[in-house]
Scaffold this motif. Structure first.
Motif, short mmCIF file in Angstrom:
data_model
loop_
_atom_site.label_atom_id
_atom_site.label_comp_id
_atom_site.label_asym_id
_atom_site.label_seq_id
_atom_site.Cartn_x
_atom_site.Cartn_y
_atom_site.Cartn_z
N GLN A 25 10.78 16.05 -5.64
CA GLN A 25 12.21 16.32 -5.74
C GLN A 25 12.98 15.15 -5.16
O GLN A 25 12.67 14.66 -4.08
CB GLN A 25 12.56 17.60 -4.96
N VAL A 26 13.96 14.64 -5.93
CA VAL A 26 14.72 13.49 -5.45
C VAL A 26 16.22 13.77 -5.57
O VAL A 26 16.64 14.50 -6.47
CB VAL A 26 14.38 12.21 -6.24
N PRO A 27 16.98 13.17 -4.68
CA PRO A 27 18.44 13.41 -4.75
C PRO A 27 19.15 12.54 -5.77
O PRO A 27 20.34 12.67 -5.96
CB PRO A 27 18.89 13.07 -3.33
N LEU A 28 18.40 11.67 -6.42
CA LEU A 28 19.02 10.67 -7.29
C LEU A 28 19.69 11.29 -8.50
O LEU A 28 20.74 10.85 -8.94
CB LEU A 28 17.96 9.68 -7.76
N PHE A 29 19.01 12.27 -9.06
CA PHE A 29 19.49 12.80 -10.34
C PHE A 29 20.00 14.23 -10.16
O PHE A 29 19.62 14.93 -9.24
CB PHE A 29 18.36 12.79 -11.37
N GLU A 30 20.82 14.62 -11.12
CA GLU A 30 21.47 15.93 -11.03
C GLU A 30 20.46 17.05 -10.98
O GLU A 30 20.57 17.97 -10.18
CB GLU A 30 22.38 16.13 -12.24
N ASN A 31 19.44 16.97 -11.83
CA ASN A 31 18.49 18.08 -11.87
C ASN A 31 17.42 17.97 -10.79
O ASN A 31 16.52 18.78 -10.71
CB ASN A 31 17.85 18.18 -13.26
N GLY A 32 17.51 16.92 -9.95
CA GLY A 32 16.60 16.80 -8.81
C GLY A 32 15.17 16.41 -9.16
O GLY A 32 14.32 16.34 -8.29
N MET A 33 14.91 16.11 -10.43
CA MET A 33 13.54 15.74 -10.82
C MET A 33 13.35 14.23 -10.75
O MET A 33 14.25 13.47 -11.09
CB MET A 33 13.25 16.22 -12.25
N ALA A 34 12.16 13.83 -10.30
CA ALA A 34 11.87 12.40 -10.24
C ALA A 34 11.66 11.83 -11.64
O ALA A 34 12.06 10.72 -11.93
CB ALA A 34 10.64 12.13 -9.39
N MET A 35 10.99 12.62 -12.48
CA MET A 35 10.70 12.13 -13.83
C MET A 35 11.89 12.41 -14.73
O MET A 35 12.50 13.47 -14.67
CB MET A 35 9.47 12.85 -14.40
N ARG A 36 12.18 11.44 -15.58
CA ARG A 36 13.26 11.65 -16.55
C ARG A 36 12.67 12.28 -17.81
O ARG A 36 11.56 11.95 -18.22
CB ARG A 36 13.91 10.32 -16.94
N ALA A 37 13.45 13.19 -18.38
CA ALA A 37 12.99 13.78 -19.64
C ALA A 37 13.09 12.72 -20.73
O ALA A 37 14.04 11.95 -20.75
CB ALA A 37 13.87 14.97 -20.00
N ASP A 64 0.81 -1.21 0.00
CA ASP A 64 0.00 0.00 0.00
C ASP A 64 0.85 1.27 0.00
O ASP A 64 0.46 2.29 -0.55
CB ASP A 64 -0.92 0.00 1.22
N PHE A 65 1.98 1.20 0.67
CA PHE A 65 2.85 2.40 0.74
C PHE A 65 4.17 2.06 0.09
O PHE A 65 5.14 1.73 0.76
CB PHE A 65 3.05 2.82 2.19
N GLN A 66 4.19 2.15 -1.21
CA GLN A 66 5.40 1.75 -1.91
C GLN A 66 6.40 2.89 -1.95
O GLN A 66 6.03 4.05 -2.02
CB GLN A 66 5.03 1.31 -3.33
N GLU A 67 7.66 2.51 -1.95
CA GLU A 67 8.71 3.52 -1.98
C GLU A 67 8.97 3.94 -3.41
O GLU A 67 10.01 3.67 -3.97
CB GLU A 67 9.98 2.94 -1.36
N SER A 68 7.97 4.58 -3.99
CA SER A 68 8.17 5.06 -5.36
C SER A 68 7.97 6.56 -5.39
O SER A 68 7.24 7.11 -4.57
CB SER A 68 7.16 4.37 -6.29
N TYR A 69 8.64 7.21 -6.31
CA TYR A 69 8.57 8.66 -6.38
C TYR A 69 7.40 9.09 -7.25
O TYR A 69 7.04 8.42 -8.21
CB TYR A 69 9.88 9.22 -6.94
N ARG A 70 6.83 10.22 -6.88
CA ARG A 70 5.72 10.75 -7.65
C ARG A 70 6.20 11.80 -8.64
O ARG A 70 7.25 12.40 -8.45
CB ARG A 70 4.71 11.41 -6.69
N THR A 71 5.41 12.01 -9.66
CA THR A 71 5.75 13.03 -10.66
C THR A 71 5.94 14.38 -9.97
O THR A 71 5.13 14.77 -9.14
CB THR A 71 4.60 13.16 -11.67
N GLY A 72 6.97 15.08 -10.34
CA GLY A 72 7.17 16.41 -9.79
C GLY A 72 7.84 16.42 -8.44
O GLY A 72 8.20 17.49 -7.92
#
Lengths: 466, 417, 441
Positions: B241-253, B231-239
């Protein structure tokens, strides 16, 4: 003991002019038969052997472990198993089909052999029917727990629900629900009906009020009235007639789960009879595996004679050869079809990543049973025990080969993967044996292992010359 | 054997035999003696005893046959009603109901109904369970389920005569003849047992009631979470902010040049009816042509025109009329409402056969259909591209027909006018 | 077993030879058969390619029908020996005598072999030398790989092997069984039991590949792993139906086996017939549902031809071949009352022909397609196309009847001949007493 020796000869004789005796022992009478069979149940009460306690303790602890795994599964999800893309049907379905297959022997022995007038069935039918029911319990466990959200498992049944949705009756998985639950119900009724007269025997021999009371309730006041026997025998015949196509239908429907798909290796028209033959094969092997130790522990060699075991071995040889025929046809038609996907799947089975599983299956299911062509091996208790255990292993591998090799090489090469079971896969499977043996040990402890009233009928027949 | 109603001190007679043969011979004698209320008891079914006793064939098979038929009907009705009526749902192109996939469940339910009925009808016809039986009071009767064969005559039998019955049984080679003692115990179960049964029956309704109750009620409270990591999955939502990527966006262009599925309108003249950018630039530079394509990019064949006629009749004719004069049934109705003071602000549909419309390029007509014009809504979502072009071509045919002269009619047909 | 029961009947072998009672039918049957077959051949070979194709398909239908009866009889002999069956001691010889027709059936396969060597697709489309080019788009790769198996030489060799196995096995069992009539030696029974077991795999493999070669390969792009079992189920079922009819005739009051074939035998034969009606239904349904459900074009095409070109629904076949005899034979009385089995036995035999027809005849559309592609002149191609077009209706007509009567006449002559010369009862079978006294529960 010369007369005992004579009877031994009469049991193993190969003279077509006379039918061999099925029950041995020159002193075997109705009463001694009661002593031999009901005596086991009564003897347990007076002095339950330590070994029984040890065994039930072991199987109960394995069963408890199974309970723990199921609880962990519920709160965590099916991810604890090795089921992973593209093999979403991993061990749970393998174990399900394995147990359902074993469950076919009992009803086959009680129903089909009854219709075929095979009197030798009476010595082992009770035992095999019990095994059937316990195996169905184990089988039913796996689809139940692998649905993920177990608390909505009632969606499988056509029960009105708050969403006003109904199950899809065009799905073979739903047919499976109906087939397995019908089979479990009918097998249980059939088994219970057979037990009624024997429970009455225990009731009438009982020396304590408690035992008498309990068995009285379950034997429903049976008095052996001929008017009752008349309807009873009719009912038995009808149930046998109903159970015969039923037993075929169950593994047929299980095979539909695979075969209605379009996956090469699953979609092949020989699956229904091939699954049924394999189920009988594995079930008979399991009956032999269990009854060989049981008959010597409880001294029932004069009721379950070597001749009975030999006939069972012949059935194992016949059904094993049918399974071999199906393997061969699958391979031949895969080549003959000219369909590159079909051909690939079968080449991959034999020489691909899972070659070890395939060759384990072929040697255990096709090659080893061929040893039963030799009379010496068919009649040697240790040899047949080894072959039967091999068959049990081989039939598990058969389901593994069908399920995993086909799925792990699906139509998209990009998703191909090697299936790896986790520790929970092993433990769940082991746990199902805990369930099986717990029920089995309770059966041995509390219920007559031999269909006494039926064996008495055989005894009467062979003594009176009818 | 029922309770004693005559003045005998016992309920009947019980004779014991050593062998089935002896019992069978005795049974024949008792049968020939005309007795009706009597029975034999054996540890296993003795073949031939039915005839010796004159037992008639049971009706059990007919009951089972009926139950089996009920199972068949239930299964067929259940499958048809749930899958084809109550909850029709198309799966992998299979018919909603067909005998082929309906067969397995029909078979299973037939067997289930018949099988369950077999056992319970057998018990019912045998009047079992019957835990209390006066015969149990005879000690030696315990061997009836072990190794002896018994014959019992009920004293309620109309022919029963104590001495003659005893004499009859004595003459059958019985190893023992005994009276079944009168049974004075109560015939009804004790009160506490009934009370316990009622209480138990009542208790079983409680869980069912709770389940039904919770189905029928609604609640403001959030649902229970059985499986937390589902029910509470560790997935990121659109929009997010995540530390994973350089631009801080969860969604990839998306990769450059990516086009969403189904939105590749490679040919603007075909999909939009307008000239593509390059041609348009040229056209607009010298202002020699409109932005619309002059001719439909599909061939004007007979099937296309028929398709256009059919689509026109469905989508256009209700307002524009069958011939495109703007006199469809919607317009007629509006006109009649205006006459009685209703339908204020009604703009009548355009007559699509007028020279103004006829002079528009095909692309413009296509654009009007696709995106709508003035009061007319766009039909781009409802009508496929090919069909819209087919309508355009059909419109041309209507315009030609509306402005036709006698010269357009073939010589041979003119007489019919 | 036997000490309380004795045989009261006279068991001298000469009493159980039908002699002229069967012998006078031999020439009549053979004459009718030969005439019908001759007319069929003349009509079939003179009416153009489309008619030849239809004749060959009709011939194959009837050929597979009567061969299946012989094979069912052979399996009956084997299975009764391997299971040490006692009940069938009085009926087993009938089956043994019917297997004497196997050499006859081997000879009757010559027209089919001839068609294979004709080099065109009149019967088997894989004979067409240009098949790969002529196949429907996308199907040629299914055919090209089979050349190693489906070629005239190997086909002939295989057919010879099948018949050698069957004739050899049948003769061996019949020889031993008849030797027992003279010697009464019970060890012969043990010997037959011993060799019956390995005969089963031989039989299973040969009947499987026989059916694949003769029926499944009519459409070389289609395949089904269950097909051998399908043909076997029908074969044994039709033989049991025939045995039901024959035993009712021979065992009736005044018949030669009166008193030897009793109600109990009718009952057991009826039960086996019933079981194989169900088994056929089970196998046929399994094959159908799997192909119907998966709906893969190369498999469904086969059923598509049969459903959509002829009679609309495979359900009709199930209703006639399975449902009617199933309901009819369910009751105990239907099986036991003398004469009743003749009705349902006849029905099952007729429906087995329908089944063979269903397997064979629709494949003509394939043959016609390939013949059309290879036609020498446009007119010939047009005629073939017209023939294919007329397939909307079920083509049961004169040619089919002539082939059925022709092969049937010769088959019946063979049976009558075997019955007239040989004892029809295994008079000294050690289980005779049991067979004469057993009771069904």
């Amino acid at each position: 003991m010369s007369s005992q020796y004579d009877l031994q000869i009469q049991n193993e004789i190969e003279d077509p002019t006379i039918r061999p005796k099925l029950i041995m022992g020159d002193s075997t009478t109705y009463a001694s038969l009661d002593d031999d069979v009901v005596g086991i149940v009564e003897g347990f009460v007076e002095k339950t052997p330590m070994a029984w306690y040890l065994m039930i303790a072991t199987s109960l602890s394995i069963l408890t472990m199974l309970g723990g795994i199921v609880a962990y599964l519920i709160v965590t999800g099916v991810g604890i198993w090795g089921n992973q893309s593209p093999v979403f049907w991993g061990w749970p379905i393998v174990n399900f089909v394995f147990w359902v297959g074993i469950a076919h022997a009992g009803t086959l022995i009680s129903a089909i052999l009854f219709l075929l007038k095979q009197d030798w069935r009476t010595s082992i039918n009770r035992f095999a029917e019990a095994m059937t029911i316990f195996a169905v319990c184990c089988a039913g466990l796996f689809p139940g727990i692998h649905v993920g959200r177990m608390w909505v498992v009632y969606w499988l049944f056509p029960i009105p629900n708050q969403m006003e949705m109904w199950p899809n009756f065009r799905s073979p998985l739903l047919w499976d629900v109906f087939a397995v639950s019908t089979y479990a119900t009918i097998s249980l009724l059939f088994w219970y009906m057979g037990l009624i007269p024997d429970l009455a025997t225990i009731r009438d021999r009982a020396t304590t009020k408690l035992r008498q009371g309990i068995y009285a309730i379950f034997s429903m006041g049976w008095t052996g009235s001929s008017r009752h026997w008349h309807r009873y025998e009719k009912a038995y015949l009808i149930l046998a007639g109903l159970a015969t196509p039923l037993v075929l239908s169950v593994h047929t429907v299980v095979s539909f789960d695979f075969a209605v798909s379009q996956l090469p290796g699953w979609h092949t028209t020989i699956f229904p009879p091939y699954f049924v033959a394999g189920a009988i094969f594995s079930g008979f092997a399991m009956v032999n595996t269990l009854i060989i130790p049981i008959r010597s522990i409880f001294k029932l060699q004069h009721v379950v004679t070597l001749r009975h075991l030999e006939v069972m071995n012949k059935v194992i040889l016949a059904t094993g050869s049918m399974v071999g025929y199906a393997y061969a046809m699958e391979f031949f038609i895969a080549w003959y079809s000219g369909n590159p996907y079909e051909r690939f799947v079968f080449e991959n089975r034999a020489f691909g990543n899972y070659w070890w599983a395939y060759w384990t299956m072929v040697s255990c299911n096709v090659i080893f049973p061929q040893l039963f062509w030799f009379k010496g091996i068919r009649r040697s208790v240790p040899a047949m025990l080894v072959v039967c255990i091999f068959v049990n292993v081989g039939m598990w591998f058969e389901r593994f080969v069908i399920t995993v090799t086909s799925l792990s090489r699906d139509f998209l090469p990009g998703s191909w993967n090697y299936f790896k079971p986790t520790a929970f896969d092993y433990l769940t499977f082991l746990g199902s044996f805990g369930l099986f043996f717990t029920l089995f040990l309770l059966f041995v402890r509390f219920l007559p292992m031999i269909a006494i009233s039926e064996v008495k009928g055989i005894l009467y027949k062979q003594n009176s010359g009818h | 054997m029922d309770n004693n109603q005559n003045d005998l001190p016992h309920l009947g007679l019980l004779a014991e035999y050593e062998t089935p043969e002896a019992l069978m011979a005795a049974a024949e004698k008792v049968r020939d003696g005309g007795y009706k209320r009597w029975d034999t008891h054996t540890p296993f079914p003795v073949h031939g005893i039915d005839e010796a006793m004159g037992i008639k064939n049971t009706i059990l098979p007919w009951i089972v046959l009926g139950a089996g038929a009920a199972g068949t009907v239930t299964a067929l009705v259940l499958q048809y009603w749930t899958n084809a009526v109550a909850y029709p749902f198309l799966i992998s192109g299979k018919p909603l109901f067909s005998w082929v996939p309906a067969f397995p469940v029909t078979f299973e339910l037939t067997v289930l109904f018949a099988g369950v009925t077999t056992l319970f009808a057998m018990l019912g016809l045998n009047r079992l369970p019957r835990l209390h039986n006066p015969l149990f009071n005879v000690k030696r009767f315990a061997r009836a389920t072990q190794d002896r064969f018994f014959l019992a005559i009920d004293s309620q039998d109309p022919l029963f005569n104590d001495s003659s019955a005893k004499a009859l049984l004595a003459g059958t080679g019985a190893s023992a003849v005994e009276e079944v003692p009168d049974d004075n115990s109560a015939t009804t179960p004790p009160m506490w047992m009934l009370q316990a049964f009622v209480a138990f029956a009542f208790l079983t309704f409680i869980p069912i009631g709770i389940i039904v109750g919770s189905w029928k009620s609604t609640s403001d409270k959030p649902a229970w979470h059985f499986v937390w990591d589902m029910d509470f999955q560790e997935s990121y939502r659109t929009g997010e902010q995540v530390p994973l990527f350089e631009n801080g966006m969860a969604m990839r262009a998306p990769v450059e040049g990516t086009i969403a599925t189904g939105e590749l309108f490679a040919s603007s003249s075909y999909f939009r009816g307008v000239l593509d950018d390059e041609t348009l630039d040229k056209a607009q530079a010298d202002r020699s042509a409109s932005e619309y394509v002059e001719f439909a990019p599909i061939a004007a064949t007979r099937p296309t025109l028929e398709r256009g006629q059919e689509r026109f009749a469905i989508y256009c004719a209700p307002c524009h009329g069958d011939s495109g004069y703007g006199d469809g049934i919607v317009a007629e109705r509006a006109t009649s409402l205006i006459a009685t003071g209703g339908a204020n602000g009604w703009v009548p549909p355009t007559n699509v056969t007028t020279p103004v419309i006829a002079s528009q390029p095909d692309g413009q007509l296509f654009d009007s259909i696709t995106n709508g014009i003035r009061n007319m809504p766009g039909y781009g979502k409802q009508i496929s591209v090919d069909d819209r072009w087919a309508i355009v071509l059909y419109l041309r045919a209507l315009q030609r027909g509306a402005n036709a002269t006698i010269d357009d009619v073939p010589q041979s047909e003119r007489g019919g006018l | 077993m036997s000490h309380t029961m004795e045989i009261t009947q006279d068991l001298s072998p000469e009493k159980f030879v039908l002699g002229a009672r069967a012998g006078r039918w031999v020439s009549k049957f053979a004459g009718i058969g030969a005439i019908a077959l001759a007319i069929a051949i003349v009509l079939g070979l003179t009416g153009g390619e489309a008619t030849t194709s239809r004749f060959l398909h009709a011939y194959l239908t009837s050929y597979m029908y009567f061969t299946s009866i012989c094979l069912g009889a052979l399996f009956f002999v084997i299975i009764m020996q391997v299971t040490s069956a006692g009940w069938s001691a009085t009926t087993r010889r009938i089956a043994e005598l019917i297997t004497m027709n196997l050499p006859l059936m081997a000879v009757m396969s010559l027209p089919i072999l001839a068609s294979v060597f004709m080099g065109n697709a009149t019967l088997f489309t894989w004979v067409d030398p240009h098949i790969v080019d002529n196949a429907k788009p996308g199907l040629s790769h299914l055919i090209v790989t089979k050349e190693a198996y489906l070629n005239p030489t190997f086909f002939t060799i295989r057919l010879a092997i099948y018949f050698l196995i069957w004739i050899g096995v049948a003769n061996w069992f019949r020889k031993n069984s008849m030797a027992q009539d003279v010697s009464g030696d019970p060890t012969l029974t043990n010997r037959m039991k011993k060799f019956a077991a390995p005969a089963i795999p031989l039989f299973a493999l040969s009947i499987t590949f026989f059916s694949l070669d003769m029926l499944m390969s009519l459409d070389p792009t289609w395949f089904s792993t269950i097909f051998g079992v399908y043909y076997f189920a029908g074969s044994f079922g039709v033989f049991m139906a025939l045995l039901g009819i024959l035993s009712n005739k021979l065992g009736a009051e005044g018949g030669i086996l009166s008193g030897f074939i009793r109600d109990e035998h009718f009952h057991d034969i009826g039960k086996l017939t019933f079981a194989f009606v169900m088994f056929w239904g089970y196998i046929a349904f399994s094959q159908y549902i799997l192909i119907w459900y998966a709906n893969i074009p190369e498999e469904t095409a086969w059923y598509h031809e049969r459903e959509n070109l002829y009679w609309g629904h495979v359900g009709v076949l199930f209703a006639l071949r399975f449902a009617i005899p199933f309901l009819g034979l369910m009751s105990k009385h239907m099986k036991r009352v003398p004469g009743r089995m003749i009705i349902f036995g006849g029905w099952i035999m007729a429906m087995h022909y329908y089944d063979m027809f269903f397997l064979t005849m629709p494949s003509q559309i394939q043959s016609l397609g390939y013949l059309e592609a290879n036609a020498a002149t446009p007119e010939a191609a047009e005629a073939l196309a017209a023939a294919a077009h007329s397939f909307e209706a079920m083509p049961f007509g004169l040619l089919e009847i002539l082939c059925l009567v022709g092969i049937g006449g010769i088959f019946c002559a063979g049976v009558a001949h075997a019955f007239s010369k040989n004892t029809i009862l295994a008079v000294r079978d050690p289980r005779m007493t049991e067979s004469l006294h057993f009771h069904n529960p």
